[in-house]
Design an enzyme around this catalytic site. Structure first.
Site, short mmCIF file in Angstrom:
data_model
loop_
_atom_site.label_atom_id
_atom_site.label_comp_id
_atom_site.label_asym_id
_atom_site.label_seq_id
_atom_site.Cartn_x
_atom_site.Cartn_y
_atom_site.Cartn_z
N ASP A 57 -21.21 -14.70 -33.27
CA ASP A 57 -20.64 -16.02 -32.49
C ASP A 57 -20.88 -17.42 -33.33
O ASP A 57 -20.00 -18.05 -33.43
CB ASP A 57 -20.68 -15.85 -31.37
CG ASP A 57 -19.90 -14.59 -30.76
OD1 ASP A 57 -19.06 -14.22 -31.21
OD2 ASP A 57 -20.27 -14.14 -29.77
N SER A 74 -25.99 -9.30 -22.11
CA SER A 74 -25.11 -10.58 -22.42
C SER A 74 -23.60 -10.09 -22.59
O SER A 74 -23.15 -9.11 -23.16
CB SER A 74 -25.53 -10.83 -23.94
OG SER A 74 -24.69 -11.74 -24.38
N ARG A 98 -13.31 -16.93 -30.57
CA ARG A 98 -13.87 -18.07 -31.10
C ARG A 98 -13.08 -18.89 -31.78
O ARG A 98 -13.06 -20.24 -31.54
CB ARG A 98 -15.01 -17.67 -31.86
CG ARG A 98 -16.09 -16.52 -31.26
CD ARG A 98 -16.53 -16.98 -29.91
NE ARG A 98 -17.43 -16.24 -29.20
CZ ARG A 98 -17.50 -16.05 -27.86
NH1 ARG A 98 -16.97 -16.61 -27.06
NH2 ARG A 98 -18.43 -15.31 -27.56
N ASP A 126 -27.19 -20.88 -19.39
CA ASP A 126 -27.66 -21.42 -20.69
C ASP A 126 -26.85 -22.86 -20.96
O ASP A 126 -27.40 -23.83 -21.54
CB ASP A 126 -27.36 -20.57 -22.09
CG ASP A 126 -28.59 -19.25 -21.71
OD1 ASP A 126 -29.40 -19.42 -20.97
OD2 ASP A 126 -28.33 -18.40 -22.60
N1 ARG Z 1 -20.63 -7.86 -31.05
C1 ARG Z 1 -19.59 -8.37 -30.59
C2 ARG Z 1 -18.88 -9.37 -31.90
O1 ARG Z 1 -19.65 -9.88 -32.39
C3 ARG Z 1 -19.35 -9.04 -29.37
C4 ARG Z 1 -20.23 -10.30 -29.22
C5 ARG Z 1 -20.23 -10.59 -27.82
N2 ARG Z 1 -20.97 -11.93 -27.69
C6 ARG Z 1 -21.62 -11.88 -26.56
N3 ARG Z 1 -22.35 -13.08 -26.50
N4 ARG Z 1 -22.24 -11.03 -25.74
O2 ARG Z 1 -17.99 -9.67 -31.77
#
Ligand code: ARG
Length: 401
Positions: free
Chosen positions: A124, A175, A95, A14
């Site tokens: 995110d 993912s 992040r 991506d």
């Molecule tokens: N649900 C978790 C969070 O919001 C993990 C997110 C993981 N991100 C991903 N792009 N798979 O912190």
């Protein structure tokens, strides 16, 4: 001069496609920034070269591993950070450190805009954009997957058409986001919340059903921060890595939950965080002997709120900063050793010692040497129960009228 956009680059399909996609859609030059938070896998120089091969005018790798461990994982440990009591905030804490490096790169490379590869359904995007707004209020933000309609099918078609140096595969059902604090897996087959995760989902942990011999480890803490394993001094990063290996071999830290995303969706998540979960367990047990009762009860509420704020993308907020001050202060006496056994998916504490412990053997003992004056207990209980007793007498009188 052309406008410049700094892109948070992972090296995956991506964000590789996003380089050209953004350039086509905006006419700007794209600077790719990859932040190493201990995600492992590929060599970061390979990732950097790929960004250039996909059309980035500049590509930059920030080695943020120690910074991430010291300034993001350690505060999370001090807060026993578990969102909804389960999730050790793996992606949520990476992040803000990525944002810090994106904003720094935007300044260095003269960019006006920052781009990230998140969708419009997750947490995110919020964490990236709230962070960018806070650290670089003058910077604009774009999300090609969300704002420039870059779907996965289009990404594959684009990569093939432009012969981008990246493997395109239609079959990548999950993912995944990972760093030294843990690994998050979502989507695909897991979206049916009755489906049990299959073995291929895990990478940081071995199956706990057939564990090797039990592994006993002693973790030394100084003011809430681990400083040694089995008496060998190490940095926080080394300790997390070592425990990922040792606790991971025992299948410790597998988590399967449905959690509440900030955007209002409930989502199924599989996490594995062997080092983080072993450390949080050990830290909590050390707090149990070093923090005074009322302080500890109050801190549990602060820890929960801290975790919610961090989950919700408020890492740089005034309230989060204020709670950090409380939490740091609470760690003043959280020093000592915790001994734990890692085995078959569990990390169980079986010994603790601390020079700043509040555990008083002579108060606790039922044997000779007891210094607790039991004759005080009766009067204490009469007064402690007084208000309930008065209320109960009233309740019975009213019920009988
Ligand atoms: N649900 C978790 C969070 O919001 C993990 C997110 C993981 N991100 C991903 N792009 N798979 O912190």
């Amino acid at each position: 001069m052309k406008d410049r956009i700094v892109l948070a680059y992972s090296g995956g399909l991506d964000t590789s496609v996003a380089i050209g996609w953004i350039a086509d859609a905006t006419g700007a030059e794209v600077v790719a920034v990859a932040v190493d938070v201990g995600q492992g896998g590929e060599n970061m120089e390979t990732v950097r070269q790929r960004a250039l091969g996909c059309g980035a005018v500049e590509a930059y790798v920030a080695d943020a591993r120690d910074e991430f461990a010291d300034e993001y994982c350690m505060p999370t440990l001090k807060a026993n950070g578990l969102y909804q009591g389960h999730y050790p905030l793996v992606s949520a804490i990476s992040r803000p450190v990525i944002v810090k490096h994106l904003v720094k790169a935007a300044r260095e490379f003269g960019a006006t805009t920052v781009a990230h590869g998140c969708t419009g359904k997750g947490n995110d995007q919020v964490r990236f954009e709230v962070g960018i707004q806070t650290l670089g209020p003058d910077l604009k933000c774009i999300a090609p997957v969300r704002d420039l309609a870059l779907t996965r099918d289009k990404a594959i078609a684009y990569a093939e058409e432009k012969h981008l140096p990246i493997v395109t595969t239609k079959k990548n059902p999950y993912s995944i986001d990972q760093n030294v604090w843990g690994r998050a897996v979502e989507t695909g087959y897991l979206e049916d919340i009755w489906n049990a995760p299959t073995k291929d989902i895990y990478d940081y942990t071995a199956t706990p059903e057939f564990p090797p011999a039990p592994d006993e480890v002693t973790i030394t803490f100084v003011q809430g921060v681990p400083t040694a394993l089995d008496g060998v001094a190490m940095s926080p990063l080394q300790i997390i890595q070592d425990l990922n290996r040792r606790a991971g071999a025992q299948g410790v830290g597998r988590i399967d939950v449905v959690e509440d995303r900030l955007v209002g969706i409930k989502s199924r998540e599989i996490y594995e965080a062997p080092g983080a979960m072993a450390l949080i367990t050990a830290h909590k047990h050390l707090e149990d002997i070093t923090i005074e009762r009322e302080h500890a009860r109050f801190k549990a509420g602060v820890d929960r709120r801290w975790s919610e704020l961090v989950y919700d993308g408020q890492w740089f907020s005034p309230l989060k900063r204020a709670l950090d001050v409380f939490i740091d202060d609470s760690q003043k006496y959280v020093s000592g050793d915790i001994r734990m056994v890692l085995h078959g998916g569990t990390a169980v504490v079986n010994g603790r010692r601390s020079d700043t412990s509040l555990y008083d053997f002579n108060l606790a003992t039922y044997d000779t040497g007891d210094t607790f004056d039991q004759s005080n207990a009766k009067g204490f209980i009469d007064i402690w129960g007084m208000s309930s007793k008065v209320a109960s007498t009233r309740d019975q009188r009213v019920a009988g009228e």
